[in-house]
Design a protein around this motif. Structure first.
Motif, PDB file in Angstrom:
ATOM      1  N   LEU A 190       0.354  -1.520   0.108  1.00 44.93           N
ATOM      2  CA  LEU A 190       0.315   0.072  -0.389  1.00 44.93           C
ATOM      3  C   LEU A 190       0.828   1.491   0.181  1.00 44.93           C
ATOM      4  CD1 LEU A 190      -2.664  -0.922   2.845  1.00 44.93           C
ATOM      5  CD2 LEU A 190      -2.530  -0.896   0.266  1.00 44.93           C
ATOM      6  N   ARG A 191       0.499   2.435  -0.567  1.00 48.94           N
ATOM      7  CA  ARG A 191       0.655   3.935  -1.059  1.00 48.94           C
ATOM      8  C   ARG A 191       0.738   4.357   0.306  1.00 48.94           C
ATOM      9  NH1 ARG A 191      -1.907   2.968  -5.892  1.00 48.94           N
ATOM     10  NH2 ARG A 191      -2.888   5.042  -4.735  1.00 48.94           N
ATOM     11  N   ALA A 192       1.499   4.987   0.945  1.00 50.66           N
ATOM     12  CA  ALA A 192       1.455   6.220   1.808  1.00 50.66           C
ATOM     13  C   ALA A 192       0.441   7.361   1.710  1.00 50.66           C
ATOM     14  CB  ALA A 192       2.514   7.440   1.829  1.00 50.66           C
ATOM     15  N   GLY A 193      -0.750   6.983   2.121  1.00 49.28           N
ATOM     16  CA  GLY A 193      -1.566   8.316   2.390  1.00 49.28           C
ATOM     17  C   GLY A 193      -2.995   6.924   1.143  1.00 49.28           C
ATOM     18  N   GLN A 194      -3.060   6.278   1.065  1.00 52.17           N
ATOM     19  CA  GLN A 194      -4.192   5.547  -0.303  1.00 52.17           C
ATOM     20  C   GLN A 194      -5.067   4.945   0.688  1.00 52.17           C
ATOM     21  OE1 GLN A 194      -2.888   2.267  -2.115  1.00 52.17           O
ATOM     22  NE2 GLN A 194      -4.017   1.026  -2.422  1.00 52.17           N
ATOM     23  N   ILE A 195      -6.049   5.705   0.715  1.00 51.97           N
ATOM     24  CA  ILE A 195      -7.216   5.240   1.040  1.00 51.97           C
ATOM     25  C   ILE A 195      -7.756   3.221   1.386  1.00 51.97           C
ATOM     26  CG2 ILE A 195     -10.223   4.815   1.794  1.00 51.97           C
ATOM     27  CD1 ILE A 195      -9.848   7.427  -0.374  1.00 51.97           C
ATOM     28  N   VAL A 196      -7.875   2.298   2.004  1.00 51.72           N
ATOM     29  CA  VAL A 196      -7.252   0.571   2.303  1.00 51.72           C
ATOM     30  C   VAL A 196      -8.900   0.446   1.986  1.00 51.72           C
ATOM     31  CG1 VAL A 196      -7.380  -0.829   4.421  1.00 51.72           C
ATOM     32  CG2 VAL A 196      -5.787   1.227   4.245  1.00 51.72           C
ATOM     33  N   GLY A 197      -9.072  -0.457   1.466  1.00 50.76           N
ATOM     34  CA  GLY A 197     -10.404  -0.923   0.800  1.00 50.76           C
ATOM     35  C   GLY A 197     -10.311  -2.055   0.831  1.00 50.76           C
ATOM     36  N   PRO A 198     -11.324  -2.768   0.657  1.00 54.15           N
ATOM     37  CA  PRO A 198     -12.088  -4.523   0.941  1.00 54.15           C
ATOM     38  C   PRO A 198     -10.813  -5.161   0.713  1.00 54.15           C
ATOM     39  CG  PRO A 198     -13.374  -3.148   0.365  1.00 54.15           C
ATOM     40  CD  PRO A 198     -12.984  -2.140  -0.023  1.00 54.15           C
ATOM     41  N   ALA A 199     -10.010  -4.607  -0.968  1.00 53.55           N
ATOM     42  CA  ALA A 199      -9.260  -6.122  -1.466  1.00 53.55           C
ATOM     43  C   ALA A 199      -7.777  -5.583  -0.954  1.00 53.55           C
ATOM     44  CB  ALA A 199      -9.168  -5.526  -3.018  1.00 53.55           C
ATOM     45  N   ASP A 200      -7.489  -4.609  -0.924  1.00 52.66           N
ATOM     46  CA  ASP A 200      -5.995  -4.312   0.493  1.00 52.66           C
ATOM     47  C   ASP A 200      -5.774  -5.128   1.794  1.00 52.66           C
ATOM     48  OD1 ASP A 200      -5.731  -2.541  -1.458  1.00 52.66           O
ATOM     49  OD2 ASP A 200      -6.757  -0.496  -0.370  1.00 52.66           O
ATOM     50  N   ILE A 201      -6.891  -5.872   1.986  1.00 51.77           N
ATOM     51  CA  ILE A 201      -6.725  -6.517   3.322  1.00 51.77           C
ATOM     52  C   ILE A 201      -6.465  -8.271   3.108  1.00 51.77           C
ATOM     53  CG2 ILE A 201      -7.017  -4.735   5.073  1.00 51.77           C
ATOM     54  CD1 ILE A 201      -9.815  -5.344   5.373  1.00 51.77           C
ATOM     55  N   ALA A 202      -6.308  -8.356   3.818  1.00 52.52           N
ATOM     56  CA  ALA A 202      -7.154 -10.115   4.227  1.00 52.52           C
ATOM     57  C   ALA A 202      -6.799 -11.042   6.030  1.00 52.52           C
ATOM     58  CB  ALA A 202      -5.426 -11.191   3.579  1.00 52.52           C
ATOM     59  N   ARG A 203      -7.163 -12.291   6.271  1.00 57.34           N
ATOM     60  CA  ARG A 203      -7.149 -12.246   7.543  1.00 57.34           C
ATOM     61  C   ARG A 203      -6.249 -13.494   7.957  1.00 57.34           C
ATOM     62  NH1 ARG A 203     -11.847 -11.170  10.303  1.00 57.34           N
ATOM     63  NH2 ARG A 203     -13.408 -10.636   9.243  1.00 57.34           N
ATOM     64  N   LYS A 204      -5.293 -12.881   8.872  1.00 55.05           N
ATOM     65  CA  LYS A 204      -4.019 -13.861   9.618  1.00 55.05           C
ATOM     66  C   LYS A 204      -4.826 -14.552  10.364  1.00 55.05           C
ATOM     67  CE  LYS A 204       0.534 -15.616   9.200  1.00 55.05           C
ATOM     68  NZ  LYS A 204       1.782 -14.212   9.024  1.00 55.05           N
ATOM     69  N   ARG A 205      -4.430 -15.500  10.842  1.00 56.92           N
ATOM     70  CA  ARG A 205      -4.365 -16.519  12.469  1.00 56.92           C
ATOM     71  C   ARG A 205      -3.186 -16.286  13.004  1.00 56.92           C
ATOM     72  NH1 ARG A 205      -9.587 -17.587  14.567  1.00 56.92           N
ATOM     73  NH2 ARG A 205      -9.191 -18.930  16.138  1.00 56.92           N
ATOM     74  N   GLY A 206      -3.479 -16.022  14.522  1.00 58.44           N
ATOM     75  CA  GLY A 206      -2.368 -16.121  15.226  1.00 58.44           C
ATOM     76  C   GLY A 206      -2.556 -15.956  16.558  1.00 58.44           C
ATOM     77  N   ASP A 207      -1.540 -15.873  17.125  1.00 62.15           N
ATOM     78  CA  ASP A 207      -1.486 -15.211  19.000  1.00 62.15           C
ATOM     79  C   ASP A 207      -1.590 -13.395  18.886  1.00 62.15           C
ATOM     80  OD1 ASP A 207      -1.527 -15.029  21.364  1.00 62.15           O
ATOM     81  OD2 ASP A 207       0.407 -16.365  22.181  1.00 62.15           O
ATOM     82  N   LEU A 208      -2.672 -12.929  19.375  1.00 59.77           N
ATOM     83  CA  LEU A 208      -2.590 -11.518  19.644  1.00 59.77           C
ATOM     84  C   LEU A 208      -1.650 -11.542  20.766  1.00 59.77           C
ATOM     85  CD1 LEU A 208      -6.148 -10.792  19.279  1.00 59.77           C
ATOM     86  CD2 LEU A 208      -5.036 -10.646  17.555  1.00 59.77           C
ATOM     87  N   ALA A 209      -1.381 -12.329  21.359  1.00 62.51           N
ATOM     88  CA  ALA A 209      -0.461 -11.563  22.732  1.00 62.51           C
ATOM     89  C   ALA A 209       1.032 -11.849  22.008  1.00 62.51           C
ATOM     90  CB  ALA A 209      -0.930 -12.354  24.023  1.00 62.51           C
ATOM     91  N   ALA A 210       1.515 -12.284  20.259  1.00 67.32           N
ATOM     92  CA  ALA A 210       2.344 -12.345  20.269  1.00 67.32           C
ATOM     93  C   ALA A 210       2.287 -10.861  19.896  1.00 67.32           C
ATOM     94  CB  ALA A 210       2.696 -12.859  19.953  1.00 67.32           C
ATOM     95  N   LEU A 211       1.544  -9.872  18.972  1.00 62.79           N
ATOM     96  CA  LEU A 211       1.525  -8.739  18.178  1.00 62.79           C
ATOM     97  C   LEU A 211       1.237  -7.190  19.359  1.00 62.79           C
ATOM     98  CD1 LEU A 211      -1.079 -10.274  15.920  1.00 62.79           C
ATOM     99  CD2 LEU A 211       1.114  -9.685  15.477  1.00 62.79           C
ATOM    100  N   PRO A 212       1.057  -6.468  18.099  1.00 60.75           N
ATOM    101  CA  PRO A 212       1.014  -5.243  19.173  1.00 60.75           C
ATOM    102  C   PRO A 212      -0.118  -5.207  19.540  1.00 60.75           C
ATOM    103  CG  PRO A 212       2.594  -4.913  17.190  1.00 60.75           C
ATOM    104  CD  PRO A 212       2.168  -5.990  17.509  1.00 60.75           C
ATOM    105  N   GLY A 213      -0.159  -4.213  20.577  1.00 59.41           N
ATOM    106  CA  GLY A 213      -1.774  -4.239  21.177  1.00 59.41           C
ATOM    107  C   GLY A 213      -2.905  -3.249  20.233  1.00 59.41           C
ATOM    108  N   ASP A 214      -2.276  -3.058  19.486  1.00 58.15           N
ATOM    109  CA  ASP A 214      -3.332  -2.422  18.542  1.00 58.15           C
ATOM    110  C   ASP A 214      -3.274  -2.370  16.763  1.00 58.15           C
ATOM    111  OD1 ASP A 214      -0.837  -1.684  17.624  1.00 58.15           O
ATOM    112  OD2 ASP A 214      -1.503   0.740  16.894  1.00 58.15           O
TER     113      ASP A 214
END
Length: 242
Positions: free
Chosen positions: A127-151
């Motif tokens: 994604l470019r800086a300033g780009q508006i995020v749309g449905p095609a720009d994101i995907a889901r991944k499964r993992g441990d949220l505790a190992a990721l940043p809080g936000d």
């Protein structure tokens, strides 16, 4: 009459004294051994606290709690309560505290590992800086949220329609701080404070001391002058843990 002193006469009192001392020592040792805090109640209180603190989190929560040393020297307690160190969240690698309030005061910490397995958002493409995020720009991944940043974001609605702050590579975990999300709380705004603790919740009102997007930390001055720290919610309220 033979006035010679019998050597056995002086040994009897000494022998009796030694037996009495040995008996007292055994009693003290037995009393000391039985005057320890049983580990089970401490671990039960700590686990219940972690279960309550993680209730409602997305995904599957697993708690691996350490044990209190069975040979501890803590006096038995009749009033146990659990807590977390200031600013600590109830997941990841943590130490959960258990405090005794009666008949004596003491605290002990148990190591714990709390994992939260759930789906989270990643960038499906660069994604470019300033780009508006749309449905095609994101995907889901499964993992441990505790190992990721809080936000780290978990819901597409939290990302779609917002501008990126900077360029993002494909496959990055998508975080609120990477997007220009409008502030949920603004400095000087009167905000509702929701206090959440073990088995209770309270509500109050205060004045925000800084801007904060959803999930950000915000400081709030209470009418009494006390300053509390909490987390901004998307609805503009501030959650404070006890």
């Amino acid at each position: 009459m033979n006035n010679a002193r019998n050597p056995l006469c002086g040994q009897a009192p000494r022998l009796a004294a030694r037996r009495l001392a040995a008996s007292v020592a055994i009693s003290v040792v037995t009393l000391s051994a039985t005057a320890q805090q049983p580990p089970e109640p401490v671990q039960r209180v700590a686990r219940a606290f972690l279960e309550q603190s993680t209730h409602g989190l997305p995904g599957e929560v697993a708690i691996d709690l350490g044990k209190l040393d069975a040979n501890n020297q803590l006096p038995p307690c009749t009033a146990l309560s659990a807590f977390l160190p200031a600013q600590a969240r109830a997941w990841g690698q943590i130490n959960v505290g258990v405090r005794c309030d009666s008949p004596v005061v003491w605290s002990v910490y148990l190591p714990a590992r709390v994992s939260v397995t759930a789906d989270y958002l990643v960038t499906a493409q660069a994604l470019r800086a300033g780009q508006i995020v749309g449905p095609a720009d994101i995907a889901r991944k499964r993992g441990d949220l505790a190992a990721l940043p809080g936000d780290t974001l978990t819901d597409p609605a939290q990302a779609q329609g917002y501008h990126t702050r900077h360029a993002l590579a494909a496959g990055n975990a998508l975080r609120a701080s990477m997007l220009r999300i409008p502030d949920a709380v603004r400095q000087g705004q009167n905000v509702q404070i929701v206090g959440v603790g073990e088995g209770f919740s309270v509500a109050s009102e205060g004045r925000a001391m800084n801007n904060a997007a959803p999930g950000d930390t915000v400081r709030v001055r209470m009418p009494s002058g006390q300053v509390v720290t909490g987390t901004a919610r998307a609805d503009g309220t501030v959650e404070v843990g006890f």
